[in-house]
Design a protein around this motif. Structure first.
Motif, PDB file in Angstrom:
ATOM      1  N   THR A   1       0.867  -1.183   0.000  1.00  0.00           N
ATOM      2  CA  THR A   1       0.000   0.000   0.000  1.00  0.00           C
ATOM      3  C   THR A   1       0.902   1.231   0.000  1.00  0.00           C
ATOM      4  O   THR A   1       2.106   1.139   0.209  1.00  0.00           O
ATOM      5  CB  THR A   1      -0.910   0.038   1.241  1.00  0.00           C
ATOM      6  OG1 THR A   1      -0.099   0.225   2.412  1.00  0.00           O
ATOM      7  CG2 THR A   1      -1.718  -1.235   1.391  1.00  0.00           C
TER       8      THR A   1
ATOM      9  N   ARG B   1      -2.259  -1.170   6.201  1.00  0.00           N
ATOM     10  CA  ARG B   1      -2.113  -2.400   5.437  1.00  0.00           C
ATOM     11  C   ARG B   1      -3.469  -3.085   5.382  1.00  0.00           C
ATOM     12  O   ARG B   1      -4.404  -2.713   6.092  1.00  0.00           O
ATOM     13  CB  ARG B   1      -1.063  -3.318   6.070  1.00  0.00           C
ATOM     14  CG  ARG B   1       0.326  -2.718   6.158  1.00  0.00           C
ATOM     15  CD  ARG B   1       0.935  -2.332   4.809  1.00  0.00           C
ATOM     16  NE  ARG B   1       1.206  -3.449   3.945  1.00  0.00           N
ATOM     17  CZ  ARG B   1       2.404  -3.727   3.405  1.00  0.00           C
ATOM     18  NH1 ARG B   1       3.440  -2.953   3.676  1.00  0.00           N
ATOM     19  NH2 ARG B   1       2.567  -4.752   2.599  1.00  0.00           N
TER      20      ARG B   1
ATOM     21  N   SER C   1      -8.789  -1.785   5.175  1.00  0.00           N
ATOM     22  CA  SER C   1      -7.453  -1.222   5.317  1.00  0.00           C
ATOM     23  C   SER C   1      -7.325  -0.684   6.731  1.00  0.00           C
ATOM     24  O   SER C   1      -8.165   0.108   7.179  1.00  0.00           O
ATOM     25  CB  SER C   1      -7.244  -0.109   4.288  1.00  0.00           C
ATOM     26  OG  SER C   1      -5.977   0.477   4.425  1.00  0.00           O
TER      27      SER C   1
END
Length: 361
Positions: free
Chosen positions: A297, A302, A326
């Protein structure tokens, strides 16, 4: 899916369903305490045998690290496509997911708190300032007399740690569990140089799964449309129906998700629903904790996949094939790891008498 310290069940429940799956223990031979050797050998044999009864899940272990592995075969499988899963493109930014062009292995469950405790103590012996770091201890480990402490009743529950520590765990296994700064910071991921932005290194022996690997292991079924006709299930339970929540042992229960709504703080050991699995034999895809993925990313966040044991709403939102979250990388989440067998070791294993077991659905 919250990152706060969690209230667990008492010892009576903690003992229930720990290692509940029916897999015969594998004999692993290793020397000098280098446990990674046993893993490579065991997977080498199972890889060599994987052409036999290919329609059934291939499950071996536990190995010297206490990890039970499931083979994820059928390389070059068809992907899941956005035209079939309406949330896919908005959630992932991709129109296709799930295709993997090689055979790999995934841990059957997430790492346990006991395994997290072992890793945390080893890491802190090298980096003493990490003692008490919530990203390392999660909500399950405490500090006792100047070192990490573990409540025995929590040992079989799912681990939870920050993303960078999850990468360091993979490095540790990659380097044969050597306790040195280099062994923790490099190997599968170059954490020393790139920190949270580290990506999987070529030749990594253990790693966090990618989105494609996770979706395939949990949702793909090589016989979804009939014998030899592959396809995907919406949920990681070999079903398109929302998994049924309930305590382990409750008739029809497939996940602990939703029990939290009625009994806040309630979670269960990994493998508590041994009859609810993916086509490749993986457990707890819907339940335990949401799990880290290693897709790159551009931020401090993450990706995580799967639903935790907490709310029914979380299962609805994040348990589907076509959803993704995320999360800030220092938040503690679940860890499931992948590996590949070391080539050329099957004959050695046959001589050592290592056992492999296949589980029939």
């Amino acid at each position: 899916m919250n990152s706060q310290a969690r209230v667990r069940q008492g010892p009576d429940v903690a003992r229930t369903a720990c290692c509940a799956w029916s897999v015969r223990a594998m004999t692993v031979v290793h020397s000098s305490g280098v446990r990674g050797v046993g893993i490579g050998l065991g997977l080498g044999l199972a890889f060599a045998l994987s052409a036999v009864a290919a329609a059934q899940p291939v499950i071996i272990g536990p190995d010297a690290n206490g990890i039970t592995w499931c083979e994820v075969g059928n390389p070059g499988n068809v992907p899941a496509r956005a035209e079939d899963y309406f949330l896919l493109e908005d959630s992932t930014g991709r129109r296709e997911v799930g295709r993997v062009d090689r055979t790999f292995w995934m841990s059957r469950t997430e790492l346990t708190v006991a395994q997290q405790f072992e890793f945390a103590r080893a890491y802190t012996r090298v980096f003493p300032s990490s003692l008490g770091d919530e990203a390392l201890g999660g909500g399950s480990l405490g500090v006792d007399n100047g070192e990490w402490g573990l409540v025995t009743a929590l040992a079989p529950f799912a681990s939870n740690m920050g993303f960078v520590y999850a990468m360091r765990y993979c490095n540790w296994l990659h380097n044969g569990r050597v306790e040195s700064a280099e062994a923790f910071e490099t190997g599968a991921y170059n954490v020393a140089e790139f920190g949270i932005h580290a990506t999987r290194e070529p030749g990594a022996q253990f790693w966090l799964p990618s989105l494609d690997e996770w979706v395939k292991a949990m949702h793909y079924d090589p016989n979804r449309g009939g014998d030899g006709v592959g396809g995907y299930w919406l949920f990681p339970t070999m079903s398109d129906d929302l998994p049924v929540g309930g305590r382990p042992g409750t008739p029809g229960a497939q996940t602990g998700a939703g029990v939290w709504d009625r009994e806040p703080g309630t979670e269960f050991p990994v493998g508590s629903y041994p009859d609810t699995m993916s086509a490749y034999g993986l457990l707890d895809g819907a339940g335990a904790n949401a799990e880290w993925l290693d897709d790159p990313t551009s931020s401090q966040s993450r990706l995580v996949k799967g639903a935790g044991d907490q709310s029914r709403e979380g299962l609805v939102l994040f348990g589907r094939l076509d959803t993704l979250a995320s999360i800030l990388g220092n938040a503690p989440f679940g860890v499931r790891i992948a590996t590949v067998p070391t080539p050329g070791l099957a004959s050695v294993l046959l001589a050592l008498g290592v056992l492999a077991t296949r589980r029939h659905r």
